[in-house]
Write a protein that holds these residues in place. Structure first.
Motif, PDB file in Angstrom:
ATOM      1  N   SER A   1       8.212  38.561  38.683  1.00 28.39           N
ATOM      2  CA  SER A   1       8.342  37.454  37.741  1.00 28.39           C
ATOM      3  C   SER A   1       7.043  36.701  37.548  1.00 28.39           C
ATOM      4  O   SER A   1       6.973  35.816  36.686  1.00 28.39           O
ATOM      5  N   GLU A   2       6.020  37.007  38.334  1.00 23.52           N
ATOM      6  CA  GLU A   2       4.715  36.367  38.161  1.00 23.52           C
ATOM      7  C   GLU A   2       4.250  36.629  36.729  1.00 23.52           C
ATOM      8  O   GLU A   2       4.295  37.768  36.258  1.00 23.52           O
TER       9      GLU A   2
ATOM     10  N   SER B   1       9.762  28.303  32.377  1.00 21.58           N
ATOM     11  CA  SER B   1      10.348  29.613  32.090  1.00 21.58           C
ATOM     12  C   SER B   1       9.330  30.697  32.378  1.00 21.58           C
ATOM     13  O   SER B   1       8.213  30.669  31.849  1.00 21.58           O
ATOM     14  N   ALA B   2       9.706  31.659  33.202  1.00 20.65           N
ATOM     15  CA  ALA B   2       8.808  32.776  33.510  1.00 20.65           C
ATOM     16  C   ALA B   2       8.514  33.593  32.258  1.00 20.65           C
ATOM     17  O   ALA B   2       7.400  34.100  32.079  1.00 20.65           O
ATOM     18  N   GLU B   3       9.497  33.708  31.378  1.00 18.88           N
ATOM     19  CA  GLU B   3       9.331  34.573  30.209  1.00 18.88           C
ATOM     20  C   GLU B   3       8.399  33.963  29.174  1.00 18.88           C
ATOM     21  O   GLU B   3       7.589  34.672  28.565  1.00 18.88           O
TER      22      GLU B   3
ATOM     23  N   LEU C   1      13.927  39.045  39.406  1.00 10.85           N
ATOM     24  CA  LEU C   1      12.778  39.746  39.984  1.00 10.85           C
ATOM     25  C   LEU C   1      12.181  38.977  41.156  1.00 10.85           C
ATOM     26  O   LEU C   1      12.339  37.761  41.284  1.00 10.85           O
ATOM     27  N   LEU C   2      11.457  39.704  42.020  1.00  6.99           N
ATOM     28  CA  LEU C   2      10.710  39.069  43.096  1.00  6.99           C
ATOM     29  C   LEU C   2       9.591  38.219  42.506  1.00  6.99           C
ATOM     30  O   LEU C   2       9.074  38.523  41.426  1.00  6.99           O
ATOM     31  N   PRO C   3       9.163  37.159  43.217  1.00  9.44           N
ATOM     32  CA  PRO C   3       8.109  36.293  42.674  1.00  9.44           C
ATOM     33  C   PRO C   3       6.726  36.919  42.689  1.00  9.44           C
ATOM     34  O   PRO C   3       5.840  36.470  41.979  1.00  9.44           O
TER      35      PRO C   3
END
Length: 476
Positions: free
Chosen positions: A250-251, A157-159, A239-241
């Motif tokens: 999202s990084e 999960s990015a978050e 979002l873009l990576p």
């Protein structure tokens, strides 16, 4: 304490927060010799302790004592705030060990074996990550959060990854604000408006400068990251990576700024509510905000839209601990950064907190790595891998029915766990952050074998022997 007693205390020279922005650097100051065996978070340094001889910047002795001072201060910052019985993640062992010269790179990381700090000479300046209190306290923050919520380590999960990075920057902020000298300096620099850019909001000025020499748009103009920002929540799935530092991606380091920016505003808001807006009032505000964050990360379920759950649980913690005294400051900060929609912030009422109270009160730190996560299996061929791949997606039951702001109005609908996990995996591959052993690669593998890019994750065989799994190596 008398002057004679102060003079009798052994001291070492250290930086208080960061070496500073070259060519101008901060002045070292004397601090009492740090104690590393601080409970409940004892630390150690792999290198031998040098003499307390007042060695200055650029020497190995100076770097050792800066790192020791940072480790000790981070432990002292978080120790009083965590639940009784909290310890390092079992894989770390009793003591968290720092390695001060791990190789040639502009980086540092935590990997459950310890803390690893790198160094590199850039434009004639040797930039050693261990020489920055902020970098050391950031990495120690990863270890603290891993002790509180080990489920976040492997969550796809990015978050949740971004919350880890935000917690690291918050660790540096709160550790800095333990020092009366820095609180006085920040109050003077900001004229009492703590949410504006300051010495403690700007993270890792020297490391940021060094990275900027080769990658001008990868970091902020005057530091690595700044908690004084206005980034507004978006679902990281959308979002873009990657992107330049002045945009949100999202990084995890980029997306972390949404939460850390809100946290700085929370400290500022709580500070404004103190009877006196002086250095003691700022110390109190930092302590209150840190306590609410610890309470929230222990209790908040690991889900998509994780920021909103942590925010909601901070408001709930304030209701339980302080009778809701700081609720307005919390809601305002989370609304300004879009972490909570207007309707979400309004829904966390005193009766609602009371209704959910039993579940929150029963929350305890620790637990298994997979607690609250669900297995999501994807076709390996899609990613150039020979077998099906299992991801650990965030899927606990939500305690509060809340979410972040949709920029067009209302609340964002949280993405389902499978989408969160697969989006996270694809972004890892796009950023070249996954190590895939040769025997797991298909003929169409597209793995980035650039050895200069740290691999934060790897593909390995499942413990059950069936298929492959994605596991995290480290937080950098």
């Amino acid at each position: 304490m008398t002057v004679q007693q102060q003079q009798a205390i052994p001291t070492v020279l250290v930086y208080e927060d960061d070496p500073g922005f070259p060519p101008k650097v901060n002045m070292p100051v004397p601090h009492p010799v740090p104690q590393l065996d601080t409970q409940p978070f004892p630390t150690a340094i792999a290198e031998a302790a040098p003499q307390q001889d007042g060695a200055g910047p650029g020497t190995e002795a100076f770097r050792y004592w800066v790192a020791a001072d940072s480790l000790s201060r981070a432990s002292q910052t978080w120790g009083p705030l965590v639940p009784t019985g909290t310890q390092w993640n079992p894989q770390v062992g009793r003591v968290l060990t720092a390695h001060l010269n791990a190789g040639d790179d502009l980086n540092a990381f935590y990997d459950r074996r310890g803390l690893w700090f790198f160094r590199r000479t850039v434009a004639g300046v040797t930039v050693a990550a261990c020489e920055s209190n902020e970098v050391v306290e950031h990495e120690t923050g990863h270890a603290i959060l891993d002790a509180l919520r080990p489920q976040l380590f492997n969550a796809a999960s990015a978050e949740t990854a971004a919350l880890h990075e935000a917690f690291g920057d918050i660790s540096a902020l709160l550790s800095s604000l333990r020092l009366e000298s820095l609180r006085i300096a920040v109050l003077a620099e900001t004229q009492g408006d703590i949410e504006v850019s300051s010495r403690v909001s700007r993270m890792a000025e020297q490391l940021g400068w060094a990275i900027r020499q080769g990658h001008p748009n990868a970091v902020d103009p005057d530091c690595l990251r700044n908690l004084a920002n206005s980034f507004f929540y978006r679902d990281p799935v959308q979002l873009l990576p990657n992107g330049p530092a002045n945009t949100l991606s999202s990084e995890p380091h980029s997306f972390s700024r949404v939460f850390s920016g809100a946290f700085l505003k929370i400290v500022a808001g709580i500070f404004r509510q103190q009877n006196l807006q002086d250095q003691a009032g700022l110390a109190k505000a930092a302590e209150v905000a840190g306590q609410l964050l610890v309470d929230a990360v222990v209790a908040a379920p690991v889900v998509s839209a994780y920021y909103a759950q942590v925010a909601g649980h901070m408001i709930a913690a304030d209701q339980r601990r302080n009778g809701g005294r700081y609720g307005q400051s919390l809601r305002s900060a989370f609304i300004r950064h879009g972490i909570l929609s207007l309707e979400a912030a309004a829904s966390i009422t005193e009766p609602e907190v009371a209704r959910r109270g039993a579940g929150i009160a029963e929350a305890t730190p620790g637990g298994g790595d997979d607690q609250g996560l669900t297995a999501v299996t994807v076709q390996g061929a899609t990613y150039g891998i020979t077998q099906p791949l299992t991801l650990s997606a965030p899927a606990q039951e939500r305690r509060f029915g809340i979410a972040g702001s949709d920029p067009t109005g209302g609340s964002v609908r949280p993405a389902d766990p499978e989408l969160v996990a697969t989006s996270f995996l694809e972004d890892l591959f796009r950023r070249g952050r996954v190590h895939v052993p040769e025997d797991h690669r298909s003929d169409t593998a597209f793995v980035d074998d650039n050895t200069s890019r740290l691999k934060t994750h790897e593909i390995t065989r499942s413990a059950t022997g069936e298929g492959l799994v994605l596991v995290r190596r480290c937080f950098d």
